[in-house]
Scaffold this motif. Structure first.
Motif, short mmCIF file in Angstrom:
data_model
loop_
_atom_site.label_atom_id
_atom_site.label_comp_id
_atom_site.label_asym_id
_atom_site.label_seq_id
_atom_site.Cartn_x
_atom_site.Cartn_y
_atom_site.Cartn_z
N LYS A 28 -5.81 -37.89 -7.75
CA LYS A 28 -6.83 -37.78 -8.79
C LYS A 28 -7.98 -38.74 -8.50
O LYS A 28 -9.14 -38.45 -8.79
CB LYS A 28 -6.24 -38.11 -10.17
N ALA A 29 -7.65 -39.90 -7.94
CA ALA A 29 -8.67 -40.89 -7.61
C ALA A 29 -9.69 -40.32 -6.62
O ALA A 29 -10.89 -40.60 -6.72
CB ALA A 29 -8.03 -42.16 -7.05
N GLU A 31 -10.48 -37.10 -6.35
CA GLU A 31 -11.29 -36.17 -7.14
C GLU A 31 -12.39 -36.91 -7.89
O GLU A 31 -13.54 -36.48 -7.90
CB GLU A 31 -10.42 -35.41 -8.14
N GLU A 32 -12.01 -38.00 -8.53
CA GLU A 32 -12.96 -38.77 -9.33
C GLU A 32 -14.00 -39.48 -8.47
O GLU A 32 -15.19 -39.48 -8.78
CB GLU A 32 -12.22 -39.77 -10.22
N ARG A 33 -13.54 -40.09 -7.39
CA ARG A 33 -14.45 -40.85 -6.53
C ARG A 33 -15.56 -39.99 -5.97
O ARG A 33 -16.72 -40.41 -5.86
CB ARG A 33 -13.66 -41.49 -5.40
N SER A 35 -16.34 -36.92 -7.26
CA SER A 35 -16.78 -35.99 -8.32
C SER A 35 -16.55 -34.53 -7.92
O SER A 35 -17.45 -33.70 -8.02
CB SER A 35 -18.25 -36.22 -8.67
N LYS A 37 -15.42 -30.80 -8.10
CA LYS A 37 -15.24 -29.73 -9.09
C LYS A 37 -14.14 -28.80 -8.57
O LYS A 37 -13.84 -28.78 -7.38
CB LYS A 37 -16.53 -28.94 -9.27
N ASP A 97 -3.39 -32.16 -14.66
CA ASP A 97 -2.75 -32.93 -13.60
C ASP A 97 -1.92 -32.06 -12.67
O ASP A 97 -1.22 -32.57 -11.80
CB ASP A 97 -1.85 -34.00 -14.22
N LYS A 117 -3.55 -41.61 -11.78
CA LYS A 117 -4.81 -41.55 -11.03
C LYS A 117 -4.60 -41.76 -9.53
O LYS A 117 -5.18 -41.08 -8.71
CB LYS A 117 -5.78 -42.59 -11.59
#
Length: 176
Positions: A28-29, A31-33, A35, A37, A97, A117
């Motif tokens: 997940k980290a 994906e977030e780092r 951004s 989609k 998730d 995450k």
């Protein structure tokens, strides 16, 4: 001149090593780092970290009388579906998730889940039967073999760094 060749060879080798993509756990980290989609994640090639072995056992039994004897028969068929380490897969669906990954061209998928995450997406059982993890793969139901539950998704990430340098030499100025 020989030193220049050695330096050039070393720089070329270093550039090739840096440019090679390595397989990393998907989290997940990540994906977030970056951004990411869902549409972008669907374009990432995923790989299994280890072998996934799915088992399906079918038992058949029967009885009949033959020439005055009772004949009892039984047979067991074990079907194993093996997804080898490094098998490429594509994410077809994402739900929070959980992600569903397809390793074949049809609608058969396996679910992977990230618990936090920084946690990788690990193979997830759909349910338990007699204490054994069960996964639905297409229309069939399989037991996830021991050890397959620690399989996680990997992907290749290539980091490219561009550096430009321009030298301008000033000639100087003389008095007129």
């Amino acid at each position: 001149m020989n030193r220049m060749k050695t330096l050039f060879t070393l720089l070329t080798a270093m550039l090739l090593l840096v440019a090679c993509a390595r397989k990393s756990p998907y989290t997940k980290a990540i994906e977030e780092r970056y951004s990411l989609k869902v549409e972008e994640v669907k374009k990432i090639q995923f790989y299994t970290s280890d072998d996934i072995i799915l088992l399906k056992t079918q038992a058949q039994s029967g009885r009949e009388t033959n020439k005055g004897e009772l004949v009892v028969s039984s047979s067991t068929t074990d079907d194993r579906l093996i997804i080898k380490k490094g098998t490429p897969g594509v994410m077809v669906n994402s739900n929070g998730d959980k992600v569903q990954v397809s390793f074949e061209t049809d609608a058969k998928t396996l679910t992977f889940e990230s618990k936090s995450k920084n946690s990788s997406y690990y193979l997830l059982a759909d349910s338990l039967a007699n204490g054994k993890p069960i996964a639905k793969y297409g229309d069939e139901t399989y037991i996830i073999s021991q050890g397959s539950g620690v399989v996680y998704l990997q992907f290749k990430m290539k980091k490219l760094k561009k550096y430009k340098s321009r030298d301008t030499f000033v000639k100087g100025r003389k008095i007129d």
